[in-house]
Design a protein around this motif. Structure first.
Motif, PDB file in Angstrom:
ATOM      1  N   TYR A  30       0.844  -1.200   0.000  1.00  0.00           N
ATOM      2  CA  TYR A  30       0.000   0.000   0.000  1.00  0.00           C
ATOM      3  C   TYR A  30       0.874   1.243   0.000  1.00  0.00           C
ATOM      4  O   TYR A  30       1.736   1.416   0.851  1.00  0.00           O
ATOM      5  N   ASP A  31       0.658   2.110  -0.981  1.00  0.00           N
ATOM      6  CA  ASP A  31       1.403   3.358  -1.100  1.00  0.00           C
ATOM      7  C   ASP A  31       0.555   4.477  -0.504  1.00  0.00           C
ATOM      8  O   ASP A  31      -0.523   4.794  -1.029  1.00  0.00           O
ATOM      9  N   ILE A  32       1.027   5.080   0.579  1.00  0.00           N
ATOM     10  CA  ILE A  32       0.268   6.124   1.272  1.00  0.00           C
ATOM     11  C   ILE A  32      -0.008   7.308   0.358  1.00  0.00           C
ATOM     12  O   ILE A  32      -1.095   7.899   0.379  1.00  0.00           O
ATOM     13  N   GLU A  33       0.978   7.660  -0.450  1.00  0.00           N
ATOM     14  CA  GLU A  33       0.844   8.820  -1.330  1.00  0.00           C
ATOM     15  C   GLU A  33      -0.270   8.629  -2.350  1.00  0.00           C
ATOM     16  O   GLU A  33      -0.985   9.574  -2.693  1.00  0.00           O
ATOM     17  N   PHE A  34      -0.450   7.387  -2.834  1.00  0.00           N
ATOM     18  CA  PHE A  34      -1.445   7.111  -3.871  1.00  0.00           C
ATOM     19  C   PHE A  34      -2.690   6.402  -3.333  1.00  0.00           C
ATOM     20  O   PHE A  34      -3.646   6.184  -4.071  1.00  0.00           O
ATOM     21  N   GLU A  35      -2.637   5.996  -2.076  1.00  0.00           N
ATOM     22  CA  GLU A  35      -3.773   5.356  -1.400  1.00  0.00           C
ATOM     23  C   GLU A  35      -4.265   4.113  -2.144  1.00  0.00           C
ATOM     24  O   GLU A  35      -5.463   3.876  -2.301  1.00  0.00           O
ATOM     25  N   GLN A  36      -3.295   3.316  -2.575  1.00  0.00           N
ATOM     26  CA  GLN A  36      -3.632   2.056  -3.224  1.00  0.00           C
ATOM     27  C   GLN A  36      -2.413   1.138  -3.232  1.00  0.00           C
ATOM     28  O   GLN A  36      -1.295   1.583  -2.966  1.00  0.00           O
TER      29      GLN A  36
ATOM     30  N   ILE B  27      -0.044  -0.282  -5.272  1.00  0.00           N
ATOM     31  CA  ILE B  27       0.437   0.033  -6.611  1.00  0.00           C
ATOM     32  C   ILE B  27       0.837  -1.218  -7.391  1.00  0.00           C
ATOM     33  O   ILE B  27       0.602  -1.319  -8.602  1.00  0.00           O
ATOM     34  N   CYS B  28       1.455  -2.192  -6.718  1.00  0.00           N
ATOM     35  CA  CYS B  28       1.938  -3.364  -7.443  1.00  0.00           C
ATOM     36  C   CYS B  28       0.812  -4.117  -8.128  1.00  0.00           C
ATOM     37  O   CYS B  28       1.013  -4.744  -9.180  1.00  0.00           O
ATOM     38  N   HIS B  29      -0.399  -4.049  -7.565  1.00  0.00           N
ATOM     39  CA  HIS B  29      -1.532  -4.721  -8.187  1.00  0.00           C
ATOM     40  C   HIS B  29      -2.124  -3.884  -9.316  1.00  0.00           C
ATOM     41  O   HIS B  29      -2.771  -4.419 -10.226  1.00  0.00           O
ATOM     42  N   GLU B  30      -1.930  -2.580  -9.246  1.00  0.00           N
ATOM     43  CA  GLU B  30      -2.438  -1.691 -10.285  1.00  0.00           C
ATOM     44  C   GLU B  30      -1.548  -1.718 -11.526  1.00  0.00           C
ATOM     45  O   GLU B  30      -2.038  -1.632 -12.653  1.00  0.00           O
ATOM     46  N   VAL B  31      -0.241  -1.816 -11.310  1.00  0.00           N
ATOM     47  CA  VAL B  31       0.715  -1.699 -12.409  1.00  0.00           C
ATOM     48  C   VAL B  31       1.174  -3.065 -12.909  1.00  0.00           C
ATOM     49  O   VAL B  31       1.211  -3.326 -14.106  1.00  0.00           O
ATOM     50  N   GLY B  32       1.538  -3.955 -11.995  1.00  0.00           N
ATOM     51  CA  GLY B  32       2.077  -5.263 -12.369  1.00  0.00           C
ATOM     52  C   GLY B  32       3.583  -5.209 -12.523  1.00  0.00           C
ATOM     53  O   GLY B  32       4.106  -4.475 -13.359  1.00  0.00           O
ATOM     54  N   ILE B  33       4.286  -5.967 -11.681  1.00  0.00           N
ATOM     55  CA  ILE B  33       5.747  -5.958 -11.659  1.00  0.00           C
ATOM     56  C   ILE B  33       6.248  -7.381 -11.830  1.00  0.00           C
ATOM     57  O   ILE B  33       5.726  -8.318 -11.211  1.00  0.00           O
ATOM     58  N   PHE B  34       7.269  -7.546 -12.670  1.00  0.00           N
ATOM     59  CA  PHE B  34       7.901  -8.852 -12.814  1.00  0.00           C
ATOM     60  C   PHE B  34       9.412  -8.673 -12.829  1.00  0.00           C
ATOM     61  O   PHE B  34       9.927  -7.771 -13.488  1.00  0.00           O
ATOM     62  N   THR B  35      10.105  -9.530 -12.097  1.00  0.00           N
ATOM     63  CA  THR B  35      11.562  -9.481 -12.028  1.00  0.00           C
ATOM     64  C   THR B  35      12.142 -10.573 -12.910  1.00  0.00           C
ATOM     65  O   THR B  35      11.854 -11.757 -12.715  1.00  0.00           O
TER      66      THR B  35
ATOM     67  N   ALA C 171      15.023   0.065  -2.024  1.00  0.00           N
ATOM     68  CA  ALA C 171      13.841  -0.694  -2.430  1.00  0.00           C
ATOM     69  C   ALA C 171      12.592   0.190  -2.401  1.00  0.00           C
ATOM     70  O   ALA C 171      11.748   0.140  -3.309  1.00  0.00           O
ATOM     71  N   LYS C 172      12.491   1.011  -1.366  1.00  0.00           N
ATOM     72  CA  LYS C 172      11.357   1.935  -1.269  1.00  0.00           C
ATOM     73  C   LYS C 172      11.375   2.918  -2.433  1.00  0.00           C
ATOM     74  O   LYS C 172      10.333   3.261  -2.996  1.00  0.00           O
ATOM     75  N   LEU C 173      12.568   3.370  -2.803  1.00  0.00           N
ATOM     76  CA  LEU C 173      12.696   4.293  -3.925  1.00  0.00           C
ATOM     77  C   LEU C 173      12.261   3.635  -5.236  1.00  0.00           C
ATOM     78  O   LEU C 173      11.558   4.256  -6.051  1.00  0.00           O
ATOM     79  N   VAL C 174      12.659   2.402  -5.454  1.00  0.00           N
ATOM     80  CA  VAL C 174      12.229   1.682  -6.658  1.00  0.00           C
ATOM     81  C   VAL C 174      10.701   1.577  -6.690  1.00  0.00           C
ATOM     82  O   VAL C 174      10.078   1.784  -7.741  1.00  0.00           O
ATOM     83  N   TYR C 175      10.100   1.289  -5.547  1.00  0.00           N
ATOM     84  CA  TYR C 175       8.644   1.176  -5.497  1.00  0.00           C
ATOM     85  C   TYR C 175       7.969   2.520  -5.768  1.00  0.00           C
ATOM     86  O   TYR C 175       6.903   2.581  -6.387  1.00  0.00           O
ATOM     87  N   LYS C 176       8.601   3.616  -5.318  1.00  0.00           N
ATOM     88  CA  LYS C 176       8.066   4.937  -5.633  1.00  0.00           C
ATOM     89  C   LYS C 176       8.128   5.198  -7.143  1.00  0.00           C
ATOM     90  O   LYS C 176       7.205   5.784  -7.716  1.00  0.00           O
ATOM     91  N   LEU C 177       9.195   4.758  -7.785  1.00  0.00           N
ATOM     92  CA  LEU C 177       9.279   4.902  -9.233  1.00  0.00           C
ATOM     93  C   LEU C 177       8.128   4.169  -9.917  1.00  0.00           C
ATOM     94  O   LEU C 177       7.523   4.678 -10.868  1.00  0.00           O
ATOM     95  N   VAL C 178       7.850   2.969  -9.421  1.00  0.00           N
ATOM     96  CA  VAL C 178       6.714   2.208  -9.972  1.00  0.00           C
ATOM     97  C   VAL C 178       5.414   3.000  -9.798  1.00  0.00           C
ATOM     98  O   VAL C 178       4.589   3.093 -10.713  1.00  0.00           O
ATOM     99  N   SER C 179       5.240   3.594  -8.620  1.00  0.00           N
ATOM    100  CA  SER C 179       4.036   4.388  -8.364  1.00  0.00           C
ATOM    101  C   SER C 179       3.942   5.560  -9.319  1.00  0.00           C
ATOM    102  O   SER C 179       2.864   5.847  -9.877  1.00  0.00           O
ATOM    103  N   TYR C 180       5.037   6.246  -9.539  1.00  0.00           N
ATOM    104  CA  TYR C 180       5.010   7.447 -10.363  1.00  0.00           C
ATOM    105  C   TYR C 180       4.797   7.148 -11.853  1.00  0.00           C
ATOM    106  O   TYR C 180       4.411   8.036 -12.614  1.00  0.00           O
ATOM    107  N   ILE C 181       5.024   5.906 -12.242  1.00  0.00           N
ATOM    108  CA  ILE C 181       4.734   5.532 -13.633  1.00  0.00           C
ATOM    109  C   ILE C 181       3.266   5.802 -13.968  1.00  0.00           C
ATOM    110  O   ILE C 181       2.929   6.154 -15.111  1.00  0.00           O
ATOM    111  N   THR C 182       2.398   5.692 -12.981  1.00  0.00           N
ATOM    112  CA  THR C 182       0.973   5.928 -13.218  1.00  0.00           C
ATOM    113  C   THR C 182       0.678   7.378 -13.572  1.00  0.00           C
ATOM    114  O   THR C 182      -0.405   7.692 -14.079  1.00  0.00           O
TER     115      THR C 182
END
Length: 294
Positions: free
Chosen positions: A54-60, A62-70, A280-291
């Motif tokens: 759950y991303d506080i800034e986006f209130e959702q 994000i990983c389920h909204e965007v989809g991430i694969f390593t 790791a938190k920064l990478v997740y923020k990048l994922v959030s900002y892709i939206t």
């Protein structure tokens, strides 16, 4: 073997479904001070298990909204210590090109900063229009060569300039004479760290230098202040704090089409997980900002 997934079981996304691909590149050959960045990508992925989806800034979540694969790591000096910088560049460019062709947004995890030249080359070859490379960094990385190599981590942005691409260096606070002269000669719009503090409009001024719609973002983690990010090879005092960086990144994603990102130079420390968790938190923020990206 499939790589351990970024944010672990929270993501649960297949490669075909994922919009974002995490590409580990554990390459380290030219580091000149504190070693260990070849372990950075794995440390970031391991730390991501402790992130909240759950991303506080986006209130959702994000990983389920965007989809991430390593995907599997490439160009590893852990398994192939004799891999040359030239061979690494070819491997990176080829792999990133395939991911872009598959419609993926690539976030690469280093590894040393020299890797970025191979990533940017892939975009340069595939895109018909120029783009700006935004560089978050403590150092200029503009030497023509260093320690007898033009592919040294201290030369990565010079190689980007060689591709004919505009750059926007942000958070810079350490350069050599050669770099200072090049900055003046090329009129590179450096956003100096000293000009960020107590300057409320620094982000708008920085972005006013970008003349392209598309941008690529490369983050050398020593761009952050070492009080927040001690686990880097060449720490420099006076760096960005968390909210300065994330506000800047959010604004970039809101105003430009971000085509890809990388996060480089994490060298984990043995007595603390602060650096890898923050990365790791920064990478997740990048994922959030892709939206938000145009």
């Amino acid at each position: 073997m499939i790589a351990k997934q970024f944010i672990g079981s929270e993501a649960q996304t297949t490669y075909e479904e994922a919009k974002v691909v995490i590409l580990p590149i554990p390459y380290e050959k030219t580091t000149t001070y504190r070693k260990g960045c070849q372990n950075g990508a794995a440390a970031i992925i391991k730390a991501s298990d402790q992130l909240e989806a759950y991303d506080i800034e986006f209130e959702q979540e994000i990983c389920h909204e965007v989809g991430i694969f390593t995907v599997n790591a490439i160009a590893s000096t852990i398994t192939n210590p004799d891999l040359t910088p030239e061979a690494m560049m070819d491997l990176v460019t080829a792999r990133v090109s395939k991911l872009i062709a598959n419609g993926k947004f690539v976030i690469a995890l280093g590894g040393e900063h020299s890797i970025t030249a191979g990533i940017v080359k892939a975009y340069r070859q595939l895109l018909s229009e120029p783009f700006t490379v935004i560089q978050i960094d403590a150092h200029g990385d503009l030497r023509h060569s260093y320690e007898d190599s033009i592919y040294n981590h201290a030369c990565v942005m010079r190689r980007v300039l060689d591709m004919g691409l505009p750059t926007l260096p942000v958070g810079i606070r350490s350069i050599c004479l050669e770099e200072a002269q090049l900055i003046k000669e090329k009129q590179i719009p450096v956003v100096w760290a000293k000009d960020i503090y107590q300057n409320l409009d620094w982000i708008d001024k920085a972005l006013s230098h970008i003349t392209t719609e598309k941008v690529f973002i490369t983050i050398d983690l020593d761009g952050l202040d070492p009080s927040l990010m001690p686990g880097v090879g060449t720490p420099e005092p006076g760096g960005l704090n968390w909210f300065e960086l994330t506000k800047f990144l959010r604004t970039v994603f809101s105003k430009h089409q971000v085509i890809g990102c990388d996060v480089m130079e994490l060298a984990p420390t043995s007595d603390s997980v602060v650096s890898e968790f923050t990365a790791a938190k920064l990478v997740y923020k990048l994922v959030s900002y892709i939206t938000l990206s145009c």
